[in-house]
Design a protein around this motif. Structure first.
Motif, PDB file in Angstrom:
ATOM      1  N   ASN A   1      40.318  27.924  51.980  1.00 13.03           N
ATOM      2  CA  ASN A   1      39.722  28.199  53.285  1.00 13.03           C
ATOM      3  C   ASN A   1      40.856  28.507  54.255  1.00 13.03           C
ATOM      4  OD1 ASN A   1      38.373  28.301  55.698  1.00 13.03           O
ATOM      5  ND2 ASN A   1      37.335  26.330  55.458  1.00 13.03           N
ATOM      6  N   PHE A   2      41.337  29.737  54.225  1.00 11.73           N
ATOM      7  CA  PHE A   2      42.520  30.113  54.982  1.00 11.73           C
ATOM      8  C   PHE A   2      42.195  30.270  56.460  1.00 11.73           C
ATOM      9  CE2 PHE A   2      44.037  32.467  50.912  1.00 11.73           C
ATOM     10  CZ  PHE A   2      44.311  31.246  50.306  1.00 11.73           C
ATOM     11  N   GLU A   3      42.960  29.578  57.304  1.00  7.39           N
ATOM     12  CA  GLU A   3      42.846  29.643  58.757  1.00  7.39           C
ATOM     13  C   GLU A   3      41.435  29.308  59.243  1.00  7.39           C
ATOM     14  OE1 GLU A   3      44.158  33.554  59.717  1.00  7.39           O
ATOM     15  OE2 GLU A   3      46.289  33.067  59.494  1.00  7.39           O
ATOM     16  N   GLY A   4      40.721  28.501  58.453  1.00  3.19           N
ATOM     17  CA  GLY A   4      39.383  28.091  58.844  1.00  3.19           C
ATOM     18  C   GLY A   4      38.355  29.205  58.836  1.00  3.19           C
ATOM     19  N   LYS A   5      38.643  30.295  58.129  1.00  5.01           N
ATOM     20  CA  LYS A   5      37.736  31.446  58.117  1.00  5.01           C
ATOM     21  C   LYS A   5      36.723  31.392  56.980  1.00  5.01           C
ATOM     22  CE  LYS A   5      41.096  34.507  60.339  1.00  5.01           C
ATOM     23  NZ  LYS A   5      41.892  35.760  60.211  1.00  5.01           N
TER      24      LYS A   5
ATOM     25  N   LEU B   1      46.453  38.743  52.213  1.00  5.58           N
ATOM     26  CA  LEU B   1      45.927  39.906  51.494  1.00  5.58           C
ATOM     27  C   LEU B   1      44.504  39.713  50.979  1.00  5.58           C
ATOM     28  CD1 LEU B   1      49.123  40.895  49.464  1.00  5.58           C
ATOM     29  CD2 LEU B   1      48.188  42.028  51.493  1.00  5.58           C
ATOM     30  N   LEU B   2      43.880  38.578  51.334  1.00  4.44           N
ATOM     31  CA  LEU B   2      42.514  38.319  50.907  1.00  4.44           C
ATOM     32  C   LEU B   2      41.611  38.163  52.121  1.00  4.44           C
ATOM     33  CD1 LEU B   2      43.091  35.652  48.081  1.00  4.44           C
ATOM     34  CD2 LEU B   2      42.850  38.129  47.814  1.00  4.44           C
ATOM     35  N   GLN B   3      40.325  38.393  51.922  1.00 10.82           N
ATOM     36  CA  GLN B   3      39.341  38.183  52.977  1.00 10.82           C
ATOM     37  C   GLN B   3      38.312  37.157  52.526  1.00 10.82           C
ATOM     38  OE1 GLN B   3      36.223  41.388  53.418  1.00 10.82           O
ATOM     39  NE2 GLN B   3      37.704  42.586  52.197  1.00 10.82           N
ATOM     40  N   PRO B   4      37.696  36.436  53.456  1.00 13.47           N
ATOM     41  CA  PRO B   4      36.713  35.427  53.074  1.00 13.47           C
ATOM     42  C   PRO B   4      35.418  36.065  52.578  1.00 13.47           C
ATOM     43  CG  PRO B   4      36.783  35.642  55.444  1.00 13.47           C
ATOM     44  CD  PRO B   4      37.906  36.479  54.919  1.00 13.47           C
TER      45      PRO B   4
END
Length: 389
Positions: A145-149, A118-121
């Motif tokens: 750093n979710f999914e390396g994004k 539910l968040l964006q980098p």
């Protein structure tokens, strides 16, 4: 899901081994100075006469900040206050990440957010992190750093939960409080706390009495099998002594009202509300106990449904100026993640900080470990047993 929790190392890295207001804000300044500064768009270019919708802790945006931001940028802040991480998560789940441009999760909650999506980098080319504590920024770059994004989290304020009391009605023996004071017979019906963290405080106290082995409350994060017998003992103790509790608080205002209007003498509270009252001249104080204050860093994150992107980066630019970090710290009683903010706080705030963390209190913190969902679920189970007993 891995049952082994390595959060203690990351928490120690976040808050440092030896802390003071100055070292937290400046201790890694040399590192910050050599960080490559991104190309920052002028705040005037970013700003507009628009609005920004912020879901943030109830006392984190003082009127002076909101008014100053409006005067500087033309942007109106629509602030929806919350009192817990669970409220933030539940609102985002209910709206599927829409309705707000910024939210303010606490550092150790990353395992719960990564599963939600539910968040964006952040677009780090638009964020000047050179004004922020590098160790805290690193939390976003690693744990968020979710999914390396890229980083999904930037630090805003840090603080603690410890012991507060009415100075006109009670003083701790020897001048240093204990979580055990909340459970002492003389305080029957005169204490308050947030249920789940009050239970952690009780557990840390039980480690000093021999009811729990030293380090048990940290080990409880390792696995559910280790956690349950520890929390069974804590829950039993809290239920047996529930008559101590006058009220359970859930936000900053209920902490203030508890001490000023509701008959509470001693409580386990956040630092901000009590130190703000102390600065205003109320007969209250706040201090790290013998067992160690519970420490955390609250940050800023962008939901996937955020709409006002220019306003978001204008908000960050304004927030991360030292004078505004200092203003926020001064008015809220918490501590800014902005380097140099300590040069923009009052003498009273500096005095309050020194009195809240005397001696080795800042080297004896209990940073909240990183919290996986299984831990949060089991803790809620025991929390409900205590509250409903």
């Amino acid at each position: 899901m891995s049952k082994k929790n390595t959060a203690d190392k990351s928490a120690a890295k976040t808050l440092g081994n030896k802390l003071s207001r100055r070292t937290v804000l400046r201790g890694a300044a040399a590192t910050g100075a050599v960080l490559a500064a991104p190309a920052i768009i002028s705040r005037r270019a970013l700003a507009s006469s628009g609005e920004i919708n912020v879901l943030m802790w109830s006392d984190y945006l003082p009127p002076e900040f909101i008014e100053g931001f409006k005067a500087d940028t033309g942007i109106t802040i629509n602030h929806t206050g919350v009192g817990s991480n669970e409220e933030i998560i539940n609102k985002m789940k209910a709206t599927k990440g829409r309705g707000f441009d910024l939210v303010s999760p606490t550092n150790m909650r990353s395992p719960q957010w990564i599963e939600l999506g539910l968040l964006q980098p952040f677009d780090m080319s638009k964020v000047n992190t050179s004004t922020l504590n590098p160790a805290m920024v690193n939390v976003g770059e690693t744990e968020w750093n979710f999914e390396g994004k890229g980083s999904h989290w930037l630090p805003q304020l840090w603080g603690t939960e410890a012991v507060a009391w009415r100075t006109d009605l009670w003083q701790p023996e020897g001048g240093v409080p204990s979580y055990g004071d909340i459970w002492s017979p003389e305080m029957k019906g005169k204490t308050m706390g947030r249920p789940h963290s009050m239970m952690v405080g009780a557990g840390l106290y039980l480690e000093t009495t021999g009811e729990l082995a030293p380090g048990s409350m940290r080990k409880a994060y390792d696995s559910e099998e280790i956690m349950r017998p520890i929390w069974e003992k804590v829950t039993k103790f809290c239920i047996e002594n529930k008559e101590q509790v006058k009220l359970f608080w859930n936000d900053a205002d209920s902490q203030k009202n508890g001490l000023l209007n509701d008959g509470v003498v001693v409580g386990q509270t956040w630092d901000g509300p009590i130190l703000a009252m102390k600065t205003a001249g109320e007969p209250v104080t706040y201090q790290a106990p013998k067992e160690g204050a519970l420490a955390w860093v609250d940050g800023i994150a962008v939901p996937i449904g955020a709409e006002n992107m220019d306003e978001i980066y204008a908000f960050l630019e304004y927030s991360f100026r030292p004078e505004n970090g200092g203003l926020t710290a001064d008015k809220t009683g918490y501590n800014s993640a902005v380097l140099g903010a300590d040069q923009h706080i009052s003498a009273a705030s500096k005095k309050n900080f020194a009195e809240a963390y005397p001696g080795d209190a800042l080297t004896n913190l209990f940073p909240w470990p990183k919290e996986p969902q299984w831990y949060a679920d089991v803790r809620t189970e025991y929390r409900n047993k205590f509250v409903n007993a």
